[in-house]
Design a protein around this motif. Sequence first.
Motif, mmCIF file in Angstrom:
data_model
loop_
_atom_site.group_PDB
_atom_site.id
_atom_site.type_symbol
_atom_site.label_atom_id
_atom_site.label_comp_id
_atom_site.label_asym_id
_atom_site.label_seq_id
_atom_site.Cartn_x
_atom_site.Cartn_y
_atom_site.Cartn_z
ATOM 1 N N GLY A 338 13.312 54.262 49.113
ATOM 2 C CA GLY A 338 12.457 55.087 49.956
ATOM 3 C C GLY A 338 13.220 55.926 50.958
ATOM 4 O O GLY A 338 12.646 56.855 51.541
ATOM 5 N N ASP A 339 14.495 55.624 51.185
ATOM 6 C CA ASP A 339 15.296 56.448 52.087
ATOM 7 C C ASP A 339 15.413 57.868 51.533
ATOM 8 O O ASP A 339 15.429 58.080 50.312
ATOM 9 C CB ASP A 339 16.715 55.866 52.247
ATOM 10 N N VAL A 340 15.508 58.841 52.431
ATOM 11 C CA VAL A 340 15.693 60.236 52.041
ATOM 12 C C VAL A 340 17.145 60.620 52.313
ATOM 13 O O VAL A 340 17.660 60.387 53.413
ATOM 14 C CB VAL A 340 14.740 61.167 52.809
ATOM 15 N N VAL A 341 17.817 61.159 51.303
ATOM 16 C CA VAL A 341 19.228 61.518 51.419
ATOM 17 C C VAL A 341 19.419 62.964 50.974
ATOM 18 O O VAL A 341 18.552 63.550 50.322
ATOM 19 C CB VAL A 341 20.112 60.582 50.564
ATOM 20 N N ILE A 400 20.731 69.316 47.310
ATOM 21 C CA ILE A 400 19.434 68.732 47.033
ATOM 22 C C ILE A 400 19.043 67.754 48.142
ATOM 23 O O ILE A 400 19.882 67.241 48.876
ATOM 24 C CB ILE A 400 19.397 67.986 45.680
ATOM 25 N N ARG A 401 17.755 67.501 48.232
ATOM 26 C CA ARG A 401 17.189 66.490 49.119
ATOM 27 C C ARG A 401 16.365 65.578 48.232
ATOM 28 O O ARG A 401 15.532 66.043 47.452
ATOM 29 C CB ARG A 401 16.324 67.152 50.185
ATOM 30 N N ALA A 402 16.607 64.262 48.295
ATOM 31 C CA ALA A 402 15.979 63.355 47.346
ATOM 32 C C ALA A 402 15.646 62.023 48.000
ATOM 33 O O ALA A 402 16.159 61.679 49.071
ATOM 34 C CB ALA A 402 16.896 63.137 46.145
ATOM 35 N N GLU A 403 14.766 61.285 47.318
ATOM 36 C CA GLU A 403 14.401 59.939 47.763
ATOM 37 C C GLU A 403 15.170 58.906 46.934
ATOM 38 O O GLU A 403 15.385 59.096 45.731
ATOM 39 C CB GLU A 403 12.901 59.731 47.584
ATOM 40 N N VAL A 404 15.608 57.830 47.566
ATOM 41 C CA VAL A 404 16.306 56.758 46.867
ATOM 42 C C VAL A 404 15.279 55.896 46.140
ATOM 43 O O VAL A 404 14.368 55.346 46.756
ATOM 44 C CB VAL A 404 17.119 55.898 47.855
ATOM 45 N N ARG A 413 25.858 52.886 42.407
ATOM 46 C CA ARG A 413 25.097 54.108 42.196
ATOM 47 C C ARG A 413 23.703 53.971 42.795
ATOM 48 O O ARG A 413 23.073 52.920 42.683
ATOM 49 C CB ARG A 413 24.997 54.400 40.696
ATOM 50 N N ALA A 414 23.256 55.053 43.416
ATOM 51 C CA ALA A 414 21.884 55.126 43.918
ATOM 52 C C ALA A 414 21.104 56.078 43.023
ATOM 53 O O ALA A 414 21.495 57.235 42.843
ATOM 54 C CB ALA A 414 21.870 55.619 45.359
ATOM 55 N N SER A 415 20.006 55.587 42.441
ATOM 56 C CA SER A 415 19.152 56.438 41.616
ATOM 57 C C SER A 415 18.251 57.263 42.536
ATOM 58 O O SER A 415 17.650 56.728 43.472
ATOM 59 C CB SER A 415 18.300 55.582 40.681
ATOM 60 N N LEU A 416 18.172 58.556 42.256
ATOM 61 C CA LEU A 416 17.487 59.497 43.157
ATOM 62 C C LEU A 416 16.287 60.151 42.479
ATOM 63 O O LEU A 416 16.192 60.202 41.253
ATOM 64 C CB LEU A 416 18.473 60.581 43.614
ATOM 65 N N SER A 417 15.408 60.686 43.296
ATOM 66 C CA SER A 417 14.271 61.478 42.796
ATOM 67 C C SER A 417 14.020 62.637 43.745
ATOM 68 O O SER A 417 13.772 62.431 44.936
ATOM 69 C CB SER A 417 13.015 60.611 42.689
ATOM 70 N N VAL A 418 14.090 63.844 43.216
ATOM 71 C CA VAL A 418 13.735 65.032 43.988
ATOM 72 C C VAL A 418 12.224 65.202 44.016
ATOM 73 O O VAL A 418 11.625 65.500 45.044
ATOM 74 C CB VAL A 418 14.413 66.286 43.396
#
Length: 499
Positions: A338-341, A400-404, A413-418
């Motif tokens: 849920g973190d935003v990176v 990019i800006r994405a959620e973990v 590795r952290a899987s991300l979602s834009v």
Amino acid sequence: MPPFSYRLTPAAAVPFALREQVAETFVAAARRFAVQAGIDRLTIDNPMARGFFSFRSRPAPSAPELAGLLPTDRPGSSGPLPPSDYHDGARVPLDTGLELLRAVLLREGPWCRLHAEEGFFLHVGERHDLYVGGPTPYAEAAAHARRSGLTVEPVERSPYDPALDETDPQPPADGAFWTAVHSLVAEHGGVLVEERYVGGDQRWHRPTTAAEITRVRALLTPRARLAVWPDLTDDIEAVRAAVLRSERLELLVQQDPDGSMHWSRIAEPWMGRTDYSHPMIRAGAHRRAGLVPLAPADRRPLLSGVLPDADGVVRARWRTNRTPADERRTLLGSLRTGDVVTGTVVSGLDDVGVHVDLDLDLDLDLDHEWRCPMGFLRVPEMSWEYFEDVAEVAPIGRRIRAEVLHVDLEWERASLSVKALLPDPRRAFARAHQIGDNLTGTVTKIIPFGVSVRIAPGVDCVVHETEFSGRTFEVGDDVRLTLLGVNLESRWIGFAPEA
């Protein structure tokens, strides 16, 4: 540290494609220094199987000179492995030592310092550098290294000088230690013995009798660090529940009915789930399991000690200095679902996804190919809208800006979602329309059994060919459709041609 120390570096940045060529140049230079020093054997100091540059598992280097030296497998049903030849204090021929140096330079897993008599040393650094030195200036070897294209600069000392080591002194695993082990086994029926024979890896033993303690002692690697933990439990459900609620780094250790031991380096909550065809935690008769803390601050074994040499003297001084891999793990461990990176796309994997260099405070002066970006953005998580080419939405260099979505410590590795940070267009569509509405869409793709039609930005549907009574379409054609139904949970939106 000897009075003459040098730092060898490439004259320019090292692209990933040239890493083997640059490593060969370093190894040739190291050989010149060793030959000028009259060195024919090297001593391994503070070896790691992995864990200096990365904790990620990799196959052992395949050089013939390293055959049988580096650990390539783990204990199985055939029984425990004999002591490892790759250990603190092991003396190896110069050729073997130089191949080990090459493996370290290539970031293939192992890391160690190499020393010899009278203070000669070879230390691989974090930033494509090699520190070499000894009691003499080695002018001829330094000149040869410069001619080969390396920069050679005198330095006061190597940053990996053993005198600079941070250590955690431990008592010797001597007679008193083993007397205590015998007492614990007699009292509790068994204990779990952790053998850290190199940095970043361990082997496990579970003696339940005095005879098994004697057998375990014969299998231990010289200078290994030992920790004795409470025995594994047959209450598998209690272990599974502990894994599901775990929020710290732990090792999952399991014993099969045949007595063989195996383990997962990181016990993450998903490992406690039972809805997999092959659950990570296996239940059944004569199976045992347990969790062992991994973070130094959490480790409180029943006993601990370092194996002394044959003369009873403890010579191993295991360094505890933080490594680049430690920094990576700390940073990844600070991320939560849920973190935003934010980050930069640095490489792609065809139709699978792209690697993202996250904006984390990682002080590593490495180019992207060596740095191993810690973010990964899969294709389905890039956009709500259909696209033909990854380069359309996530080209290399794009910010990019994405959620973990998930943090995998084993794979670093952290899987991300834009798209998780963007409104779902199907939900907006469902709020704005009712069943029976007539809409106009555009054919975006011809598929074997019909057409894909775009009704709104990010909202595509498939209409089966049988619905069109033989009518054919081309990409770009408009078509009138009637909304039949919406299921947001399965992301289904049904249409039929307008009556």
